[in-house]
Write a protein that holds these residues in place. Structure first.
Motif, short mmCIF file in Angstrom:
data_model
loop_
_atom_site.label_atom_id
_atom_site.label_comp_id
_atom_site.label_asym_id
_atom_site.label_seq_id
_atom_site.Cartn_x
_atom_site.Cartn_y
_atom_site.Cartn_z
N ARG A 24 0.83 -1.17 -0.12
CA ARG A 24 -0.03 -0.04 -0.31
C ARG A 24 0.77 1.26 -0.06
O ARG A 24 1.73 1.33 0.89
CB ARG A 24 -1.02 0.26 1.20
CG ARG A 24 -1.71 1.37 1.35
CD ARG A 24 -3.14 1.11 2.01
NE ARG A 24 -3.97 -0.08 1.34
CZ ARG A 24 -4.95 -0.24 1.58
NH1 ARG A 24 -5.47 0.48 2.65
NH2 ARG A 24 -5.58 -1.30 0.94
N PRO A 25 0.70 2.23 -1.00
CA PRO A 25 1.54 3.49 -1.02
C PRO A 25 1.20 4.28 0.20
O PRO A 25 0.23 4.16 0.83
CB PRO A 25 1.08 4.10 -2.16
CG PRO A 25 0.12 3.12 -2.88
CD PRO A 25 -0.41 2.01 -2.19
N PRO A 26 2.20 5.09 0.61
CA PRO A 26 1.85 5.83 1.94
C PRO A 26 0.84 6.97 1.77
O PRO A 26 0.31 7.60 2.61
CB PRO A 26 3.34 6.33 2.20
CG PRO A 26 4.10 6.42 0.88
CD PRO A 26 3.61 5.19 0.04
N ASP A 27 0.48 7.41 0.59
CA ASP A 27 -0.16 8.58 0.46
C ASP A 27 -1.65 8.19 0.47
O ASP A 27 -2.59 9.14 0.09
CB ASP A 27 0.26 9.31 -1.03
CG ASP A 27 -0.04 8.34 -2.15
OD1 ASP A 27 -0.44 7.18 -1.93
OD2 ASP A 27 0.32 9.04 -3.20
N GLY A 28 -2.26 7.10 0.83
CA GLY A 28 -3.35 6.51 0.81
C GLY A 28 -4.22 6.36 -0.40
O GLY A 28 -5.34 6.31 -0.40
N GLU A 49 -3.06 14.66 -12.41
CA GLU A 49 -4.01 13.72 -11.68
C GLU A 49 -5.36 14.34 -12.09
O GLU A 49 -5.57 15.32 -12.00
CB GLU A 49 -3.65 13.74 -10.11
CG GLU A 49 -4.73 13.02 -9.52
CD GLU A 49 -4.55 13.18 -7.95
OE1 GLU A 49 -4.23 12.21 -7.34
OE2 GLU A 49 -5.32 14.28 -7.59
N ALA A 50 -5.96 13.61 -12.64
CA ALA A 50 -7.37 13.77 -12.93
C ALA A 50 -8.56 12.88 -12.56
O ALA A 50 -8.29 11.75 -12.36
CB ALA A 50 -7.54 13.74 -14.58
N GLY A 51 -9.55 13.53 -12.00
CA GLY A 51 -11.07 12.78 -11.72
C GLY A 51 -11.63 12.27 -13.03
O GLY A 51 -11.16 12.75 -14.02
N MET A 52 -12.41 11.11 -12.83
CA MET A 52 -13.27 10.63 -13.92
C MET A 52 -15.00 10.71 -13.59
O MET A 52 -15.10 10.80 -12.65
CB MET A 52 -12.98 9.23 -14.07
CG MET A 52 -11.32 9.01 -14.46
SD MET A 52 -11.06 7.23 -14.54
CE MET A 52 -12.06 6.84 -15.65
N VAL A 53 -15.38 11.01 -14.90
CA VAL A 53 -17.01 11.28 -14.81
C VAL A 53 -17.36 9.60 -15.14
O VAL A 53 -17.07 9.23 -16.15
CB VAL A 53 -17.61 12.12 -15.58
CG1 VAL A 53 -19.22 12.00 -15.64
CG2 VAL A 53 -17.27 13.37 -15.24
N ASP A 138 -9.06 8.65 -1.81
CA ASP A 138 -9.98 9.18 -0.73
C ASP A 138 -11.46 8.79 -1.25
O ASP A 138 -12.38 9.62 -1.42
CB ASP A 138 -10.07 10.84 -0.60
CG ASP A 138 -8.70 11.30 0.11
OD1 ASP A 138 -8.19 10.63 0.90
OD2 ASP A 138 -8.20 12.42 -0.41
N GLY A 139 -11.49 7.63 -1.74
CA GLY A 139 -12.82 7.15 -2.06
C GLY A 139 -13.52 7.33 -3.63
O GLY A 139 -14.31 7.22 -3.92
N ARG A 140 -12.53 8.19 -4.24
CA ARG A 140 -12.82 8.76 -5.62
C ARG A 140 -11.91 8.12 -6.62
O ARG A 140 -10.56 8.02 -6.34
CB ARG A 140 -12.63 10.07 -5.70
CG ARG A 140 -13.86 10.86 -4.93
CD ARG A 140 -13.77 12.24 -5.06
NE ARG A 140 -15.22 12.94 -4.63
CZ ARG A 140 -15.21 13.14 -3.29
NH1 ARG A 140 -14.37 12.95 -2.38
NH2 ARG A 140 -16.39 13.67 -3.02
N ALA A 141 -12.40 7.53 -7.62
CA ALA A 141 -11.65 7.15 -8.77
C ALA A 141 -10.54 8.39 -9.41
O ALA A 141 -11.28 9.29 -10.04
CB ALA A 141 -12.40 6.28 -9.90
#
Length: 181
Positions: A24-28, A49-53, A138-141
């Protein structure tokens, strides 16, 4: 029942728990899928880094790890960033209206300044946008996309030769440090 260790009096952890803690990476973040082919075929110049719809069934399918990034790429179109070629397998329990198209184009979420900077560099230089990895944060892809320049066959061979030379140097230094040579 696990018996406590003789030395410490504490029960040892099972080996699978230790492996999970190391990976597991240290950044969560938690990796969903990686694109090793992109690192081999392209010189990575910059990453974003990008979020996805996504739809609900896509999120559930991602949680099960049913995704392929091998032939994926991203493009800037009319001020928006889109990702093509990502295959997210249909979720088993989603049927009818709740199901999704596995190969649809997906919109990426970036800041306006990042999109403008990407669009400018893509227009000026012969570069492409490739996804490097897909992960949970944080729970987001999230998807890590890279501004990259394609490698020729000679460039790939040169990179492999450099990597092999560096590995041999490290091995030799390790042997000398241990006093084997």
């Amino acid at each position: 029942m696990r018996r406590p260790s003789i030395r410490t009096g504490v029960a040892p952890r099972p080996p699978d728990t230790l492996a999970r803690l190391r990976t597991r990476p240290p950044d969560g973040t938690k990796l969903i899928a990686g694109n090793k082919r992109a690192r081999r075929d392209y010189d990575i110049l910059d990453t974003f880094e990008a979020g996805m719809v996504l739809t609900g069934s896509e999120v559930k399918s991602l949680r099960e790890g049913h995704v392929q990034l091998a032939d994926a790429y991203a493009r800037v179109d009319r001020g928006e960033v889109w990702m093509d070629g990502v295959h997210i397998a249909p979720y088993v329990n989603a049927t009818g209206i709740g199901a999704h198209d596995p190969d649809r184009t997906r919109k990426l979420l970036l800041h306006r300044s990042e999109i403008d900077r990407l669009d400018l560099r893509l227009a000026q230089e012969r570069l492409t946008l490739v996804p490097l990895r897909l992960y949970w944060k944080d729970g987001r892809a999230k998807v890590e996309i890279a501004l990259a320049k394609g490698r020729t066959k000679g460039d790939k061979r040169h990179a492999i030769a450099e990597r092999d030379a560096a590995r041999e140097i490290q091995q030799e230094m390790g042997r000398r440090r241990k006093g084997l040579d």
